[in-house]
Write a protein that holds these residues in place. Structure first.
Motif, PDB file in Angstrom:
ATOM      1  N   GLU A  49      -4.844  -2.483  -2.230  1.00  9.46           N
ATOM      2  CA  GLU A  49      -4.728  -1.062  -1.913  1.00  9.46           C
ATOM      3  C   GLU A  49      -5.879  -0.596  -1.020  1.00  9.46           C
ATOM      4  OE1 GLU A  49      -4.353   0.418  -5.909  1.00  9.46           O
ATOM      5  OE2 GLU A  49      -2.177   0.538  -5.715  1.00  9.46           O
ATOM      6  N   ALA A  50      -7.082  -1.159  -1.213  1.00  6.99           N
ATOM      7  CA  ALA A  50      -8.219  -0.799  -0.361  1.00  6.99           C
ATOM      8  C   ALA A  50      -8.048  -1.358   1.051  1.00  6.99           C
ATOM      9  CB  ALA A  50      -9.514  -1.318  -0.978  1.00  6.99           C
ATOM     10  N   TRP A  88      -5.105  -2.124   2.642  1.00  2.00           N
ATOM     11  CA  TRP A  88      -3.969  -1.547   3.352  1.00  2.00           C
ATOM     12  C   TRP A  88      -3.827  -0.071   2.962  1.00  2.00           C
ATOM     13  CZ3 TRP A  88      -2.423  -4.562   7.070  1.00  2.00           C
ATOM     14  CH2 TRP A  88      -2.542  -5.941   6.930  1.00  2.00           C
ATOM     15  N   PRO A  89      -4.260   0.850   3.818  1.00  2.00           N
ATOM     16  CA  PRO A  89      -4.169   2.272   3.480  1.00  2.00           C
ATOM     17  C   PRO A  89      -2.711   2.743   3.421  1.00  2.00           C
ATOM     18  CG  PRO A  89      -4.964   1.983   5.726  1.00  2.00           C
ATOM     19  CD  PRO A  89      -4.856   0.618   5.120  1.00  2.00           C
ATOM     20  N   ARG A  90      -2.488   3.824   2.694  1.00  2.00           N
ATOM     21  CA  ARG A  90      -1.133   4.391   2.615  1.00  2.00           C
ATOM     22  C   ARG A  90      -0.644   4.710   4.008  1.00  2.00           C
ATOM     23  NH1 ARG A  90      -1.975   7.846  -2.808  1.00  2.00           N
ATOM     24  NH2 ARG A  90      -1.339   6.174  -4.191  1.00  2.00           N
ATOM     25  N   THR A 145       0.738   2.312   5.939  1.00  2.00           N
ATOM     26  CA  THR A 145       0.984   1.037   6.606  1.00  2.00           C
ATOM     27  C   THR A 145       2.218   0.398   5.976  1.00  2.00           C
ATOM     28  OG1 THR A 145      -0.450  -0.173   5.070  1.00  2.00           O
ATOM     29  CG2 THR A 145      -1.473   0.650   7.091  1.00  2.00           C
ATOM     30  N   ARG A 152       1.514  -1.455   2.736  1.00  2.00           N
ATOM     31  CA  ARG A 152       1.252  -0.601   1.577  1.00  2.00           C
ATOM     32  C   ARG A 152       2.522   0.077   1.087  1.00  2.00           C
ATOM     33  NH1 ARG A 152      -3.272   1.864  -0.625  1.00  2.00           N
ATOM     34  NH2 ARG A 152      -2.533   2.940  -2.485  1.00  2.00           N
ATOM     35  N   SER A 171       0.716  11.790   0.277  1.00  2.00           N
ATOM     36  CA  SER A 171      -0.327  11.318   1.170  1.00  2.00           C
ATOM     37  C   SER A 171       0.264  10.908   2.523  1.00  2.00           C
ATOM     38  CB  SER A 171      -1.059  10.139   0.538  1.00  2.00           C
ATOM     39  OG  SER A 171      -1.982   9.595   1.443  1.00  2.00           O
ATOM     40  N   ASN A 172       1.382  10.181   2.487  1.00  2.00           N
ATOM     41  CA  ASN A 172       2.026   9.756   3.729  1.00  2.00           C
ATOM     42  C   ASN A 172       2.538  10.955   4.512  1.00  2.00           C
ATOM     43  OD1 ASN A 172       1.569   7.046   3.354  1.00  2.00           O
ATOM     44  ND2 ASN A 172       3.478   6.693   2.293  1.00  2.00           N
ATOM     45  N   LYS A 223       0.001  12.456   6.603  1.00  2.00           N
ATOM     46  CA  LYS A 223      -0.338  11.624   7.762  1.00  2.00           C
ATOM     47  C   LYS A 223       0.808  11.573   8.769  1.00  2.00           C
ATOM     48  CE  LYS A 223      -3.329   8.647   5.085  1.00  2.00           C
ATOM     49  NZ  LYS A 223      -3.532   7.306   4.551  1.00  2.00           N
TER      50      LYS A 223
END
Length: 83
Positions: free
Chosen positions: A20-21, A23-25, A27, A30, A77-78, A81
Motif C-alpha cells: 500500500e505504501a 502503490w498509492p491509491r 494506480t 492499488r 480518495s480516488n 484525485k
C-alpha cells in the motif's frame, strides 16, 4: 472463503502495508489490490468486473453492493484525485 481472507493468509499485514505504501491509491496496481483485499470478491468475479458493475461509484454484482468501509475510503480518495 473471500479473496480478502486468502490475501491476509498469503500476505502478512506488514507486506500489505508495504504494498500500500509503494502503490498509492489511484494506480492500477492499488485499485486491483484494494478490490481483492477489501470487497470479498473472488478472483473470477474480479476478472469479469467492468464498468457495467459500477452504480454510483459502488461495485454491484447481482444487485448486491460489494463495498467495505475501506473500499469506500479508497473511492473517496480516488475521487479527490480525479480517478
Amino acid at each position: 472463503m473471500s479473496s480478502g481472507v486468502w490475501l491476509n493468509i498469503l500476505m502478512p499485514a506488514v507486506d500489505m502495508a508495504k504494498f500500500e505504501a509503494r502503490w498509492p491509491r489511484g494506480t492500477r496496481e492499488r485499485v486491483i489490490f484494494d478490490i481483492l483485499a477489501y470487497t470479498g470478491l473472488r478472483i473470477g468475479d474480479v476478472a469479469t468486473l467492468g464498468r457495467q458493475h459500477l452504480k454510483q461509484r459502488t461495485i454491484v454484482i447481482d444487485g448486491h453492493p460489494c463495498v467495505s468501509n475501506e473500499q469506500r475510503s479508497a473511492v473517496a480518495s480516488n475521487r479527490s484525485k480525479g480517478v
